[in-house]
Design an enzyme around this catalytic site. Structure first.
Site, PDB file in Angstrom:
ATOM      1  N   VAL A   1       0.878  -1.174   0.000  1.00  0.00           N
ATOM      2  CA  VAL A   1       0.000   0.000   0.000  1.00  0.00           C
ATOM      3  C   VAL A   1       0.914   1.222   0.000  1.00  0.00           C
ATOM      4  O   VAL A   1       1.750   1.387   0.887  1.00  0.00           O
ATOM      5  CB  VAL A   1      -0.932   0.011   1.228  1.00  0.00           C
ATOM      6  CG1 VAL A   1      -1.746   1.300   1.270  1.00  0.00           C
ATOM      7  CG2 VAL A   1      -1.848  -1.211   1.186  1.00  0.00           C
TER       8      VAL A   1
ATOM      9  N   TYR B   1      -2.704   1.663  10.621  1.00  0.00           N
ATOM     10  CA  TYR B   1      -3.416   0.422  10.329  1.00  0.00           C
ATOM     11  C   TYR B   1      -4.298  -0.044  11.489  1.00  0.00           C
ATOM     12  O   TYR B   1      -5.297  -0.723  11.267  1.00  0.00           O
ATOM     13  CB  TYR B   1      -2.430  -0.664   9.902  1.00  0.00           C
ATOM     14  CG  TYR B   1      -1.800  -0.343   8.565  1.00  0.00           C
ATOM     15  CD1 TYR B   1      -2.560  -0.365   7.402  1.00  0.00           C
ATOM     16  CD2 TYR B   1      -0.466   0.028   8.458  1.00  0.00           C
ATOM     17  CE1 TYR B   1      -2.004  -0.049   6.169  1.00  0.00           C
ATOM     18  CE2 TYR B   1       0.099   0.343   7.229  1.00  0.00           C
ATOM     19  CZ  TYR B   1      -0.679   0.301   6.096  1.00  0.00           C
ATOM     20  OH  TYR B   1      -0.141   0.625   4.879  1.00  0.00           O
TER      21      TYR B   1
END
Length: 141
Positions: free
Chosen positions: A73, A113
């Site tokens: 990502v 996250y």
């Protein structure tokens, strides 16, 4: 600013994606051919565009039933902090449709996250090409 997501892999400039990864920064410059192979071999992939400019991407491996693992990502630095990374992560999580999703991330990004429900695992282990380099980057103990 309007950001559009695409899962179409056929119109991606792999040189542009290599640049995104280099600038994000996600480590060393990645070989565009290997990046293409990795994304093509991934069950899930998503690309973020501002107009025609590639500004971010992410991918995940999955068995489509129980497990998935999110990798790579990345968002260009000038586009970070605008929700693009969050949109990419949400897309991958929602598309995975599995019980357990693991994540491989750059050290120091844990708080980002954790907002999505990710928690550190105590049982994850890895074999790397250079144990010394992986230890220096904080990837292994």
């Amino acid at each position: 600013m309007e950001i559009n997501l695409s899962t179409d892999i056929n119109n991606i400039s792999w040189e542009d994606l290599a640049r995104v990864f280099e600038l994000a920064p996600l480590g060393k410059r990645r070989d565009p051919e290997k990046l293409e192979m990795a994304f093509r071999n991934s069950l899930l992939k998503v690309f973020a565009f501002h107009g025609t400019k590639l500004v971010g991407a992410g991918r995940a491996l999955s068995d489509g039933v129980w497990r998935a693992a999110i990798y790579d990502v990345a968002v260009l630095p000038e586009y970070q902090g605008r929700g693009i990374g969050s949109t990419i992560i949400r897309h991958l999580i929602e598309s995975a449709k599995v019980d357990v999703i693991m994540l491989y991330a750059v050290p120091g990004k844990e708080a980002f996250y954790e907002k999505f429900g990710f928690r550190k695992m105590t049982t994850a282990m890895a074999i790397t090409p250079s144990e010394e380099e992986a230890r220096e980057r904080g990837l292994i103990e």
